[in-house]
Enzyme design. Structure first.
Site, PDB file in Angstrom:
ATOM      1  N   TYR A   8      -2.698  -0.817  10.201  1.00  0.00           N
ATOM      2  CA  TYR A   8      -2.664  -1.349   8.648  1.00  0.00           C
ATOM      3  C   TYR A   8      -1.372  -0.892   8.088  1.00  0.00           C
ATOM      4  O   TYR A   8      -0.648  -1.639   7.537  1.00  0.00           O
ATOM      5  CB  TYR A   8      -3.783  -0.679   7.784  1.00  0.00           C
ATOM      6  CG  TYR A   8      -3.889  -1.005   6.507  1.00  0.00           C
ATOM      7  CD1 TYR A   8      -4.193  -2.371   6.129  1.00  0.00           C
ATOM      8  CD2 TYR A   8      -3.489  -0.081   5.599  1.00  0.00           C
ATOM      9  CE1 TYR A   8      -4.514  -2.816   4.787  1.00  0.00           C
ATOM     10  CE2 TYR A   8      -3.763  -0.447   4.189  1.00  0.00           C
ATOM     11  CZ  TYR A   8      -4.144  -1.876   3.913  1.00  0.00           C
ATOM     12  OH  TYR A   8      -4.058  -2.151   2.317  1.00  0.00           O
ATOM     13  N   SER A  24       0.836  -1.211   0.100  1.00  0.00           N
ATOM     14  CA  SER A  24      -0.072  -0.050   0.138  1.00  0.00           C
ATOM     15  C   SER A  24       1.064   1.337   0.121  1.00  0.00           C
ATOM     16  O   SER A  24       2.123   1.174   0.439  1.00  0.00           O
ATOM     17  CB  SER A  24      -0.929  -0.079   1.287  1.00  0.00           C
ATOM     18  OG  SER A  24      -1.640   1.120   1.345  1.00  0.00           O
TER      19      SER A  24
END
Length: 246
Positions: free
Chosen positions: A166, A153
Site C-alpha cells: 500500500y 496517503s
C-alpha cells in the site's frame, strides 16, 4: 481541516468521474460534487453500492448521475477504451477525474509479503489508475478546465514499517501525479494534484486500525473542502501539488 468554502454552483455543468464511488470517501465526493452542480459518473465494482449513491443523489434533486460498474482488478485494456468511447458519446468531454479507489493489502513486514499480494495491490492502486488516466486524458483535454485528483496517503510521502505494498503504491501515485502534472504544465487546460485524506472514518481505516474508536475520526463528508477546491475553477493554475485534507 483544509479551509475552503465552495459556492453552491461551483461545479455546475461539469462532468466528473469518481472511482470507488460506492462507499466511503468516493461516495461522499460524488454526493458533494453533485450537490454543487456536477454530473457525476459513479465507477466501482459493486453495483448495489453505486445504485444506493445514485438514488441518494437523485432524491436530493441534483443532476442525474451515471452508474458505471467496472472492476479495476480485472478490467482489460479494451474495456478502458470502451469506457472512454461511452463518455465521449454521452458527454463529449470529461471535466474531472478523482482517483479514489484503492485496496489496502496485508499490513505485514516486506519479507512476509507474498508476490501475489504485492502485485494485486499495485495493479489496483497503480496500474489501473495509469490505464484510466492515459485513456481518459484526451477527453480531459477537451474540457476548458479539467482536474485530475489522485488519492495519496501519509505513508506514500514517508514510508513506514509494515505498510507494505500500500505504501509503495502511494509513492507511485505521487510519482504518477508529478509526471503527469509536469507533462501537462503550460500546454494543456488539465491540472493534476494529489490529496492525502488523513485518518478518516472509512472501512479501510477500520481494516488498518481495528482497535481504533472510529468516532474519534472525521466522517468522509467532513474532509470534502479540498476535494471541491481542486475540482472547481478556483484551483485553475494549481498543478503538481500535494494537499492534505486535514
Amino acid at each position: 481541516m483544509f479551509d475552503y468554502t465552495a459556492r453552491p454552483d461551483l461545479l455546475k455543468d461539469r462532468v466528473i468521474l469518481i472511482t470507488g464511488a460506492g462507499r466511503g470517501i468516493g461516495a461522499a465526493a460524488a454526493k458533494s460534487f453533485a450537490a454543487h452542480g456536477a454530473t457525476v459518473l459513479l465507477l466501482g465494482k459493486t453495483e448495489a453500492n453505486l445504485s444506493q449513491v445514485y438514488d441518494e443523489i437523485e432524491a436530493a434533486g441534483h443532476p442525474q448521475p451515471v452508474v458505471i460498474p467496472f472492476n479495476l482488478e480485472t478490467a482489460l485494456p479494451h474495456q478502458y477504451d470502451e469506457l472512454a468511447v461511452m463518455i465521449e458519446n454521452e458527454f463529449g468531454r470529461l471535466d474531472g477525474l478523482l482517483h479514489n479507489a484503492s485496496i489496502l493489502g496485508p499490513r505485514t513486514p516486506l519479507e512476509q509479503l507474498s508476490g501475489d499480494n504485492f502485485m494485486r495491490v499495485m495493479h489496483v492502486n497503480v496500474n489501473a489508475m495509469f490505464m484510466l488516466s492515459s485513456t481518459l486524458l484526451p477527453l480531459l483535454k477537451l474540457s476548458q478546465d479539467a482536474s485530475v485528483v489522485f488519492t495519496s496517503s501519509s505513508v506514500g510521502r514517508k514510508g513506514r514499517a509494515y505498510w507494505g505494498a500500500y505504501a509503495v503504491s502511494k509513492f507511485a501515485t505521487e510519482g504518477l501525479m508529478q509526471v503527469m502534472a509536469d507533462e501537462l504544465d503550460g500546454i494543456s487546460n488539465v491540472r493534476a494534484n494529489s490529496i492525502n485524506p488523513g485518518a478518516t472514518r472509512t472501512d479501510m481505516r477500520a481494516q488498518a486500525y481495528p482497535g481504533e474508536n472510529p468516532a474519534t475520526r472525521p466522517l468522509p463528508q467532513d474532509i470534502m473542502p479540498v476535494y471541491l477546491y481542486l475540482m472547481g475553477s478556483d484551483s485553475i493554475g494549481v498543478n503538481g501539488q500535494a494537499f492534505d485534507a486535514q
